[in-house]
Write a protein that holds these residues in place. Sequence first.
Motif, mmCIF file in Angstrom:
data_model
loop_
_atom_site.group_PDB
_atom_site.id
_atom_site.type_symbol
_atom_site.label_atom_id
_atom_site.label_comp_id
_atom_site.label_asym_id
_atom_site.label_seq_id
_atom_site.Cartn_x
_atom_site.Cartn_y
_atom_site.Cartn_z
ATOM 1 N N VAL A 1 47.557 100.623 92.526
ATOM 2 C CA VAL A 1 46.732 100.687 93.732
ATOM 3 C C VAL A 1 45.355 101.258 93.414
ATOM 4 C CG1 VAL A 1 46.545 101.683 96.040
ATOM 5 C CG2 VAL A 1 48.746 100.854 95.230
ATOM 6 N N ALA A 2 45.295 102.286 92.564
ATOM 7 C CA ALA A 2 43.997 102.867 92.201
ATOM 8 C C ALA A 2 43.131 101.853 91.459
ATOM 9 C CB ALA A 2 44.210 104.116 91.348
ATOM 10 N N GLU A 3 43.734 101.065 90.578
ATOM 11 C CA GLU A 3 42.972 100.015 89.886
ATOM 12 C C GLU A 3 42.416 98.996 90.878
ATOM 13 O OE1 GLU A 3 45.149 99.834 85.475
ATOM 14 O OE2 GLU A 3 45.459 98.257 86.943
ATOM 15 N N ALA A 4 43.237 98.635 91.874
ATOM 16 C CA ALA A 4 42.793 97.635 92.864
ATOM 17 C C ALA A 4 41.639 98.172 93.709
ATOM 18 C CB ALA A 4 43.965 97.245 93.758
ATOM 19 N N ILE A 5 41.732 99.444 94.150
ATOM 20 C CA ILE A 5 40.649 100.026 94.954
ATOM 21 C C ILE A 5 39.385 100.146 94.115
ATOM 22 C CG2 ILE A 5 39.920 102.079 96.226
ATOM 23 C CD1 ILE A 5 42.833 102.569 96.944
ATOM 24 N N SER A 6 39.536 100.582 92.868
ATOM 25 C CA SER A 6 38.374 100.711 91.979
ATOM 26 C C SER A 6 37.695 99.368 91.746
ATOM 27 C CB SER A 6 38.818 101.326 90.649
ATOM 28 O OG SER A 6 37.768 101.365 89.722
ATOM 29 N N LEU A 7 38.498 98.320 91.630
ATOM 30 C CA LEU A 7 37.933 96.983 91.428
ATOM 31 C C LEU A 7 37.136 96.525 92.644
ATOM 32 C CD1 LEU A 7 37.906 94.597 89.415
ATOM 33 C CD2 LEU A 7 39.920 93.712 90.597
ATOM 34 N N LYS A 8 37.563 96.939 93.834
ATOM 35 C CA LYS A 8 36.865 96.535 95.055
ATOM 36 C C LYS A 8 35.556 97.293 95.258
ATOM 37 C CE LYS A 8 39.368 93.331 97.060
ATOM 38 N NZ LYS A 8 38.809 92.018 97.465
ATOM 39 N N ILE A 9 35.548 98.593 94.946
ATOM 40 C CA ILE A 9 34.358 99.396 95.239
ATOM 41 C C ILE A 9 33.366 99.405 94.089
ATOM 42 C CG2 ILE A 9 35.597 100.882 96.851
ATOM 43 C CD1 ILE A 9 35.823 102.987 94.739
ATOM 44 N N VAL B 1 35.395 100.061 85.937
ATOM 45 C CA VAL B 1 36.512 100.238 86.867
ATOM 46 C C VAL B 1 37.616 101.021 86.169
ATOM 47 C CG1 VAL B 1 36.014 98.135 88.142
ATOM 48 C CG2 VAL B 1 37.549 98.033 86.179
ATOM 49 N N LEU B 2 38.507 101.576 86.989
ATOM 50 C CA LEU B 2 39.651 102.311 86.444
ATOM 51 C C LEU B 2 40.596 101.360 85.722
ATOM 52 C CD1 LEU B 2 40.806 104.870 89.168
ATOM 53 C CD2 LEU B 2 39.944 105.393 86.905
ATOM 54 N N LYS B 3 41.151 101.830 84.614
ATOM 55 C CA LYS B 3 42.124 101.035 83.868
ATOM 56 C C LYS B 3 43.153 101.968 83.258
ATOM 57 C CE LYS B 3 43.563 97.018 82.483
ATOM 58 N NZ LYS B 3 44.036 96.034 83.477
ATOM 59 N N PHE B 4 44.414 101.796 83.632
ATOM 60 C CA PHE B 4 45.503 102.612 83.122
ATOM 61 C C PHE B 4 46.343 101.806 82.140
ATOM 62 C CE2 PHE B 4 44.546 104.362 87.313
ATOM 63 C CZ PHE B 4 44.458 105.718 87.050
ATOM 64 N N GLU B 5 47.070 102.531 81.319
ATOM 65 C CA GLU B 5 47.986 101.890 80.362
ATOM 66 C C GLU B 5 49.405 102.002 80.907
ATOM 67 O OE1 GLU B 5 47.598 103.482 76.473
ATOM 68 O OE2 GLU B 5 45.511 102.866 76.224
ATOM 69 N N TYR B 6 50.036 100.881 81.175
ATOM 70 C CA TYR B 6 51.429 100.853 81.635
ATOM 71 C C TYR B 6 52.013 99.487 81.312
ATOM 72 C CZ TYR B 6 48.931 98.675 85.537
ATOM 73 O OH TYR B 6 48.107 97.886 86.295
ATOM 74 N N GLU B 7 53.325 99.427 81.344
ATOM 75 C CA GLU B 7 54.021 98.185 81.021
ATOM 76 C C GLU B 7 53.979 97.239 82.222
ATOM 77 O OE1 GLU B 7 57.948 98.890 79.687
ATOM 78 O OE2 GLU B 7 57.355 100.094 77.954
ATOM 79 N N GLU B 8 53.663 95.994 81.940
ATOM 80 C CA GLU B 8 53.642 94.975 82.993
ATOM 81 C C GLU B 8 55.079 94.559 83.323
ATOM 82 O OE1 GLU B 8 51.396 93.356 84.785
ATOM 83 O OE2 GLU B 8 49.541 94.263 84.044
#
Length: 630
Positions: A180-188, A194-201
């Motif tokens: 959700v934080a990545e999506a909000i960062s992409l919009k604003i 933009v924010l980018k986290f490391e996690y498994e897809e």
Amino acid sequence: MTEILGVLVPRLTDLTKSDCIWQRICWRLVECVPDRWMEAVVLGFVQRAPGADVLSRLLGSLVMKNKKAQFVVTQKMLLLQYGHTTAVLQNLLGYLSLDSLRRTLLLRELLETWSSSSAVKHSPAEQQLYISKAILICLSHLKEPEIESCRQELLTSMMEGVKCHLDSSLPQLRHLGMVVAEAISLKINTEGPVLKFEYEEEDETRELKSLLVQTPSSCIVPSLPDDDRSEKAGAALPLVLENSEKSHTAAPVMPDEESDAELDSDDDLIPYDMSEDKELKIKAPVYIRDCIEVLTGSRAEDVDKWEATVKALESLVRKNPAATREVSVELAKILLHLEEKTCIEGFVELRQRAQVAVLTTDPIPLRHRQKLKQLKSLSHLIEGAVRVIEQVAKYLTSQFYSLNYSLRQRMDILDILVLAAQELSCPIFHGKTKHSGAQKPCIQLLSGSDSSKGWRRIVDERIKSKTRRFDMGQSRVELASRPNKFNSVAGYFFFPLIQHFDRPLTTFDLLGEDHLVLGRLVHTLAILMYLAVNTVAVTAMGKALLEFVWALRFHTDSYVRQGLLSCISSLLLSVPMEQILADMTEELLETQSWLGDVMEKDPDGDCRRLALQNLLLMENLKKKLEAVPS
């Protein structure tokens, strides 16, 4: 109501498609519904409407005219209920986004709930997933002017919400916060970083990201008829052939500069034949003290030797127990602080296995046990082996509450203690491993991605073993008994960990922000309690563990509460019921009442299931005790 709406909604959908009179009739119909029926009617329309535009035709601006309908749509269906499907959620939010007046009801309260630390702690993971889906659908409907007007509000909510989610002990909630934080960062931040986290897809992550993409009906390309498709394919084929012919005819033409560069290249040099070359193997040390020198050295040219030492250390420790005994605490200290110098595959596992080998080293080899049974020095040697384990266990448990350790190192200590306790408590078979029908419990360490599946499987197996079954099956072969080496040292593993949990340090506060480590500690204590079955100290351990659970029973973190309920399970399975009734009768009755409250009121589904399992286990043990003749 379900049957009526099942007939009414499809009929109204057809009538309002092109007739504005029927649209007004439909709006008047839903506006006149009494408040006590409004929730059922609105929910039925939302669930049965084939799309957001159809729902807008049927309901009109009902949510702006009727307070009850507005409460149902914006509060109940979005924030309180979380069992609706993604399609229903898209219908509902699409309906709100189709009118400028209704758009003001989007997103604000969803973001407030998502960024609330209290809501994250006290609501189940399923509800957090539902709210995250709703936020992502709302973001897909926002237009650029609206984003510009609420950019600062979105940024503030994003910063608060991602902190709350990353502080959670549950991996699912952390992943939701990241997405959700990545999506909000992409919009604003459409132009900047933009924010980018490391996690498994995972499937859940991909589904969430797909909600950000809105595919308008005008953008869908209709499928072409077969004739048109073949004509277009036939027209495209000569064009492709023509392009390929042009590329082939243009290939031989080469400028003089390129030809000169080709002459100056090294392509005409003949490579050396290295097919018979062999990789030089660095010989690993053969003595424990040499390993210590290599691991503590700082010379850059010893990197290969350092790798060989790390890979060979576990087997060397197990083959030389007497030498390990002399430097066990020193070696445990070196391994606890050991950092990876090179990229060794499985470095963490290699280091962990070596630490477990140091902690469980027995100075009496198996091949000498039969001879030593006849010697008076056997008891002295066994006491020496126990002292080695005690010293290393004392060192590790004391370092858990020491300063200047990272959270990762503290959790490594807990993992080492669990693995060592499992190895010490398991029976040892001489010669080849004997396979039998009896299943041995296998402890699965608690990782970030899975909180307590391994532990629950152990509890389920133990409950099955306690269940009485009457059959005439084949008689089972009794296993040969072996001494439990964990019996003499269980207290050194358990009591130091449980002593200082309520004393905060400068960089370590279990009852504060470090609740992830507290959850791992609670699960570790549950496993140690389970492995201490039939040991001398099991009653004292059970009493101390029950007091520990009682002090933390109202903890806000669901992962910690799951561990506390696992502690109750391990206590009931390990401590004899006679001892529980004799020494802990009042505490047991209070615990039973608390488990009933957890089963009915806890927001986490796993906690409710574990509480019910403990209550059933108590009842079964009570019936067995009553069935035994006095």
